[in-house]
Write a protein that holds these residues in place. Structure first.
Motif, PDB file in Angstrom:
ATOM      1  N   GLN A  52       0.827  -1.203   0.000  1.00 53.94           N
ATOM      2  CA  GLN A  52       0.000   0.000   0.000  1.00 53.94           C
ATOM      3  C   GLN A  52       0.863   1.256   0.000  1.00 53.94           C
ATOM      4  OE1 GLN A  52      -2.672  -0.379   3.293  1.00 53.94           O
ATOM      5  NE2 GLN A  52      -4.034  -1.800   2.228  1.00 53.94           N
ATOM      6  N   LEU A  55       2.064   1.821  -3.568  1.00 51.02           N
ATOM      7  CA  LEU A  55       0.950   2.280  -4.403  1.00 51.02           C
ATOM      8  C   LEU A  55       0.592   3.733  -4.096  1.00 51.02           C
ATOM      9  CD1 LEU A  55      -1.235   1.630  -6.484  1.00 51.02           C
ATOM     10  CD2 LEU A  55      -2.690   0.875  -4.591  1.00 51.02           C
ATOM     11  N   ALA A  56       0.533   4.080  -2.820  1.00 49.78           N
ATOM     12  CA  ALA A  56       0.199   5.457  -2.440  1.00 49.78           C
ATOM     13  C   ALA A  56       1.253   6.436  -2.937  1.00 49.78           C
ATOM     14  CB  ALA A  56       0.054   5.564  -0.926  1.00 49.78           C
ATOM     15  N   ALA A  58       3.318   5.982  -5.489  1.00 46.17           N
ATOM     16  CA  ALA A  58       3.242   6.047  -6.954  1.00 46.17           C
ATOM     17  C   ALA A  58       2.073   6.916  -7.407  1.00 46.17           C
ATOM     18  CB  ALA A  58       3.112   4.636  -7.527  1.00 46.17           C
ATOM     19  N   LEU A  59       0.903   6.742  -6.779  1.00 51.03           N
ATOM     20  CA  LEU A  59      -0.253   7.556  -7.169  1.00 51.03           C
ATOM     21  C   LEU A  59      -0.027   9.036  -6.880  1.00 51.03           C
ATOM     22  CD1 LEU A  59      -3.221   5.277  -6.035  1.00 51.03           C
ATOM     23  CD2 LEU A  59      -2.479   5.777  -8.371  1.00 51.03           C
ATOM     24  N   LEU A  60       0.609   9.336  -5.753  1.00 46.44           N
ATOM     25  CA  LEU A  60       0.882  10.734  -5.438  1.00 46.44           C
ATOM     26  C   LEU A  60       1.943  11.314  -6.361  1.00 46.44           C
ATOM     27  CD1 LEU A  60       0.488  13.221  -3.675  1.00 46.44           C
ATOM     28  CD2 LEU A  60       2.163  12.264  -2.085  1.00 46.44           C
ATOM     29  N   LEU A  62       2.753  10.447  -9.351  1.00 43.43           N
ATOM     30  CA  LEU A  62       2.297  10.558 -10.741  1.00 43.43           C
ATOM     31  C   LEU A  62       1.105  11.487 -10.903  1.00 43.43           C
ATOM     32  CD1 LEU A  62       2.737   6.850 -11.811  1.00 43.43           C
ATOM     33  CD2 LEU A  62       4.252   8.791 -12.259  1.00 43.43           C
ATOM     34  N   ASN A  63       0.612  12.045  -9.811  1.00 47.25           N
ATOM     35  CA  ASN A  63      -0.461  13.024  -9.871  1.00 47.25           C
ATOM     36  C   ASN A  63       0.076  14.269 -10.586  1.00 47.25           C
ATOM     37  OD1 ASN A  63      -2.386  14.962  -9.427  1.00 47.25           O
ATOM     38  ND2 ASN A  63      -2.550  14.602  -7.237  1.00 47.25           N
TER      39      ASN A  63
END
Length: 83
Positions: A52, A55-56, A58-60, A62-63
């Motif tokens: 997690q 993933l968190a 990476a999502l932040l 790539l925002n």
């Protein structure tokens, strides 16, 4: 971009410019990138497990808002009214 400024950013940015020189916007860019990396490290540390956390982060990272503003130099809050 004004709504993304950190509280006290103008004081921190003024201190960096005083330390490195008034026209050193590269120092402000480095400061912005450092704050971005610290933010990613905090997000990673807050996640309950490694999957997690990755993933968190990476999502932040790539925002688009985070990606385009974390390394930008913001000098506008330092400009005051001229008398």
């Amino acid at each position: 971009m004004q709504d993304t400024w950190l509280p006290g950013y103008h004081i921190l940015a003024a201190a960096v410019l005083r330390l490195f020189g008034l026209w050193q916007l590269g120092a402000l860019k480095a400061l912005g990138a450092l704050i971005g990396v610290v933010t990613l490290a905090c997000v990673y540390a807050l996640a309950p497990n490694g999957r997690q956390a990755r993933l968190a982060v990476a999502l932040l990272a790539l925002n688009p808002v985070f990606l385009f503003t974390s390394g930008s130099a913001v000098a506008e809050p330092l400009a005051g009214p001229r008398c």
